[in-house]
Design a protein around this motif. Structure first.
Motif, PDB file in Angstrom:
ATOM      1  N   MET B  86       0.840  -1.206   0.000  1.00 41.70           N
ATOM      2  CA  MET B  86       0.000   0.000   0.000  1.00 41.70           C
ATOM      3  C   MET B  86       0.870   1.248   0.000  1.00 41.70           C
ATOM      4  O   MET B  86       0.595   2.211  -0.722  1.00 41.70           O
ATOM      5  N   PRO B 404      -4.223  -4.896  -0.797  1.00 38.91           N
ATOM      6  CA  PRO B 404      -3.639  -3.588  -1.127  1.00 38.91           C
ATOM      7  C   PRO B 404      -4.001  -3.075  -2.520  1.00 38.91           C
ATOM      8  O   PRO B 404      -4.299  -1.894  -2.690  1.00 38.91           O
ATOM      9  N   MET B 425      -1.951   1.005   5.463  1.00 43.64           N
ATOM     10  CA  MET B 425      -1.142   1.943   4.690  1.00 43.64           C
ATOM     11  C   MET B 425      -0.129   2.703   5.553  1.00 43.64           C
ATOM     12  O   MET B 425       1.022   2.882   5.194  1.00 43.64           O
ATOM     13  N   PHE B 442      -6.367   5.468  -2.876  1.00 42.75           N
ATOM     14  CA  PHE B 442      -7.145   4.258  -2.602  1.00 42.75           C
ATOM     15  C   PHE B 442      -8.637   4.468  -2.805  1.00 42.75           C
ATOM     16  O   PHE B 442      -9.360   3.504  -3.050  1.00 42.75           O
TER      17      PHE B 442
END
Lengths: 255, 662
Positions: B86, B404, B425, B442
């Motif tokens: 991530m 991720p 993250m 994201f």
């Protein structure tokens, strides 16, 4: 440091309602929203109020305090005399939903009527170059937290429901100005004249620059001086300047 | 019971902050009919409160910056607990996500040559934060909001209906994610959501195979917080109740600088930009105490003297940064220690000063919101005198355990999470500026994969079971009948006051699971949470269903209690100190814990259908039993090329030997 204040708060819904009286504790440093919250926790658990950030950044807790449009979270209790009755009512220009909560959908409707930023087709993301002095003007308008107090106080709609369909209100006229002053907005190239639409579609002509909107703006944006008046001037240039008129004619013919 | 109204959409996004709006834009652009559901009005989400900027290694101010440096800073800030994939995706994609905002009309502050200006921030090696004064979050929200409106304008031109393919259901709250247990992975597949409308109290169901959680954080479980009322951990709780797991919940970020006075504004954020732009922290002796608090892992990266620190603002290549710009966890602990040692300010904080560091005009231009906020709320003119500041609960690093690349909640088909509600993250501590970029990177990924999954299903979508809809409606209405039928309270009792319960919960979490933690106190917290949970079942409300804040709070309590238990249980289990988790009884960081993620899941295996039935005697059972159980998960090794970005000496501070020599 602690005292008991007398509050009158409007309670009711679309069917009707009235002012309810409360005596409530006030502590040093508190704002009106703190008092409304204390009422909820101790005397009126179903008292409806909108709020989010309690820091003057989201523009949710707009209401009228002693008749003046204000943010509940940015109005300190220390501005009132301890003996003074503090009256809190919902924004008057919008229909009441419940207690201090109003139906502000008018504003969302108007937001949709302003055509969006038109990206310059020749530039890829990352290629935008703008000077600080050129973005500063639009940036001032983008400080707007959409509390809609300017919309509430504007006399064009405050007591004139009939003007609402034709008038975008200061907030959204300022949005037109913001886009018009954006250094890279390509509206003109796409055939959209933002100045003309301000006048013809968003009701700029209704505004007679009494500056009520500027006075209530919690962000201290100079709505009238920096957005509305320049927009009026530019719209007027467009409308009455014979050269502009001729230029438009010729361009249109060439298309 | 009458079944509530049903609508069908391809993707439902829960939350209209940065992550939710970015997800919705992406899903809609992929061709999915997308519904956004948010608790507040459109455009009011907590993202507006973000001040400092968006971290993205565009290299506009210092050409040395690139995604690898950003990745490195992020891992250091999180003390290597981060989900490295991530962190990698985030660092790689953040610049594109910022540039794209400009094409939607965003107006960032500029460099002299007309590019997006970037400012310094704690833990970032180079000036990296794209910003607009100190109101960057507002710019982000407004830009995304206006992009949504522009997509709606397109739809209006095409279909004559603004909401044909993208609709915002504002002032609505989701209380349950609905599932079809016969479909998807072990945890079943998402089939929709159950919601109520605040204005009317009316229930409705949206049938949808893909749900993106973008609900933000949990700060309203703590007394002193920078978070707004919406931050009640809804998405965290919805995910748990839908069978997902939460990771890293012990890591809660206390921002070092919140207002401490007057009491009614205690906790309101004072942006890190104040320090990024030159502000310094002093104790009551006038000493810049941060020089005494540079931990070993950062010793050679920060200035040793005030002179060197001051020179760095002008010449960053030949000087090291001042320790006021250490990651937030370090600064918050230092302030806490100074106050405890009796060197605090009159109202229990320390002094943050820009007035002696910059001309008044510069302060007003660079920090307009701070100037305004202190003047309006505290009668303090920050151009003339120092601010008083202290730690405030700001952000939860923990959240939904996701894949991720796709942002899908592991084990629950059709459930996605992005932004603060997702975990991993940021590892044990988030760097300032990495939140807004996280939302965009994201949010986009969640919207993309949710849309692709939903559109790929064709006609055979998971079904909404009327039984679970009934159960959700019963659960939501329970506060109205709390005074009768529950059998647990005494006669004449109209139920527990939800506001009182909330205040007690906030005090418990603040005092017992706060910035400095001790084993015994957290055990006590778990006992108190169990008692509060039993009382919350009797939370009662007056009035009716129309815009009734007491009712809404009674429903939010379920979520806050679940999430608080996750925090307390995971914090008790992790016997080390790292990032946003400081144990007085285990003060050292322990390399053996680096690869350990503590996962929280609902006890008794997944959902507690029928909703709301708790195990008998739950409250009396003590901290050993609750709603949450922990599972230890060992994370995969960091990919070799990413490890190679660090010096071996530095890695040795974080990684156990077996990882170093793998």
């Amino acid at each position: 440091m602690t005292h008991t204040a007398h509050f009158k708060v409007w309670r009711g819904d679309a069917e009707g309602g009235g002012l309810a009286d409360y005596d409530i504790e006030v502590n040093e440093g508190e704002v009106v929203l703190d008092i409304i919250h204390r009422l909820q926790a101790t005397q009126a658990p179903d008292l409806a109020v909108r709020w989010n950030c309690k820091a003057g950044k989201c523009g949710s807790c707009s209401a009228e305090i002693n008749g003046r449009p204000r943010l509940l979270c940015m109005t300190r209790m220390s501005v009132f005399d301890p003996a003074e009755t503090v009256t809190v009512t919902p924004m008057r220009a919008f229909p009441v939903m419940r207690d201090l909560v109003t139906d502000v959908s008018f504003n969302y409707t108007k937001a949709r009527e302003v055509p969006a930023f038109v990206p310059p087709p020749e530039l890829e993301p990352g290629e935008y170059r703008m000077m600080q002095e050129d973005v500063g003007r639009s940036q001032e308008f983008r400080k707007c937290i959409e509390c809609f107090l300017c919309q509430d106080t504007c006399h064009v709609v405050r007591d004139h429901e009939e003007n609402k369909p034709a008038f975008a209100g200061p907030r959204f006229l300022m949005r037109v100005a913001e886009l018009d002053m954006h250094p890279l907005d390509a509206a003109a190239e796409s055939g959209l004249d933002r100045k003309r639409t301000a006048q013809e579609e968003h009701g700029l002509g209704y505004c007679n620059i009494t500056k009520c909107c500027t006075e209530v703006c919690p962000e201290n944006i100079k709505i009238t001086d920096n957005a509305l008046i320049p927009l009026k001037e530019r719209a007027a240039d467009r409308k009455y300047d014979p050269l502009v008129w001729l230029g438009n004619k010729i361009r249109r013919r060439g298309e | 019971m009458t079944q509530p109204e049903r609508q069908a959409w391809d993707v439902v996004v829960v939350g209209a902050g940065g992550a939710g709006l970015r997800a919705a834009i992406e899903a809609r652009e992929q061709g999915a009919r997308t519904a956004v559901i948010c608790k507040s009005l459109f455009g009011k989400a907590h993202t507006v409160m973000a001040e400092g900027g968006i971290a993205a290694s565009m290299g506009n101010v210092n050409e040395g910056d690139n995604w690898q440096v950003h990745f490195r800073d992020t891992m250091r800030g999180g003390k290597f607990l981060n989900d490295w994939r991530m962190a990698e995706l985030h660092a790689r994609e953040a610049p594109d996500r910022v540039w794209e905002l400009e094409t939607w009309g965003a107006l960032f502050d500029r460099t002299a040559d007309g590019r997006i200006s970037q400012r310094n921030f704690g833990g970032h090696e180079y000036p990296r934060l794209a910003h607009v004064g100190d109101r960057t979050g507002l710019e982000l929200i407004r830009t995304l909001q206006q992009k949504i409106v522009s997509l709606q304008q397109e739809d209006f031109r095409e279909f004559g209906d603004h909401e044909a393919r993208l609709k915002v259901f504002q002032e609505c709250t989701i209380t349950r994610v609905l599932k079809d247990e016969s479909r998807g992975e072990d945890g079943g597949a998402v089939s929709g959501v159950f919601a109520y409308e605040r204005e009317s109290g009316r229930f409705f169901v949206i049938e949808s195979p893909a749900v993106v959680l973008a609900t933000g954080g949990i700060g309203k479980s703590f007394k002193v917080t920078s978070n707004s009322w919406e931050y009640t951990g809804d998405g965290h709780a919805l995910a748990l109740l839908a069978g997902a797991r939460l990771t890293n919940m012990e890591f809660v970020q206390f921002h070092p600088t919140g207002m401490v006075w007057p009491p009614s504004v205690k906790g309101i954020l004072v942006t890190e930009s104040v320090r990024g732009d030159g502000g310094v922290l002093r104790n009551s002796d006038g000493k810049r105490f941060m020089f005494d608090y540079v931990p070993d892992v950062f010793k050679d990266k920060y200035a040793k003297t005030e002179e060197e620190g001051d020179r760095w603002y002008e010449d960053a290549d030949n000087n090291r940064r001042p320790p006021e710009l250490l990651p937030r966890d370090e600064v918050a602990r230092a302030i806490n220690a100074e106050v405890k040692a009796g060197r605090g300010s009159p109202h229990g904080g320390v002094f943050l000063d820009v007035s002696t560091r910059m001309p008044a005009e510069t302060i007003r231009r660079r920090l307009p919101s701070m100037h305004h906020q202190f003047k309006e709320l505290a009668d303090v003119d920050i151009t003339a005198e120092p601010m008083e500041v202290g730690p405030t609960c700001h952000y939860v690093m923990g959240g939904v355990w996701v894949e991720p690349d796709t942002a899908q909640a592991r084990g629950v088909t059709g459930l996605y999470a992005a932004g603060e509600v997702a975990g991993g993250m940021h590892g044990s501590n988030r760097l300032g500026g990495n939140s807004l970029s996280d939302l965009l990177v994201f949010g986009r990924r969640a919207g993309l994969h949710a849309a692709q999954y939903a559109l790929g299903l064709g006609g055979g979508r998971p079904a909404v079971d009327p039984g679970t809809v009934d159960a959700a409606a019963d659960e939501a209405l329970r506060p109205f009948s709390a005074g009768a039928g529950a059998g647990e309270q005494t006669a004449g009792d109209s139920g527990e006051n939800p506001y009182t319960l909330h205040q007690e919960l906030q005090t418990t979490m603040n005092d017992l699971v706060g910035i400095i933690r001790r084993g015994g106190e957290m055990t006590e917290a778990l006992q108190q949470l169990a008692r509060l949970r039993a009382r919350a079942r009797r939370a009662g409300v007056e009035g009716h269903r129309q815009f009734n804040p007491g009712w809404h709070l009674a429903l939010d309590l379920r979520n806050m209690l679940l999430v608080s238990e996750c925090v307390a249980r995971a914090a008790l289990e992790r016997e080390e100190s790292r990032g946003g988790h400081t144990r007085e009884d285990h003060p050292e960081m322990d390399r053996q814990w680096r690869r350990v993620n503590l996962l929280c899941r609902l006890a008794d295996g997944g959902d507690d259908t029928p909703f709301g039935k708790e195990p008998a005697g739950d409250a009396a059972a003590g901290p050993g039993r609750g709603r949450i159980e922990l599972v230890r998960h060992t994370t995969p090794h960091i990919r070799r090329d990413l490890l190679a970005l660090f010096e071996k000496d530095e890695l040795a501070k974080y990684l156990p030997d077996e990882e170093l020599f793998q």
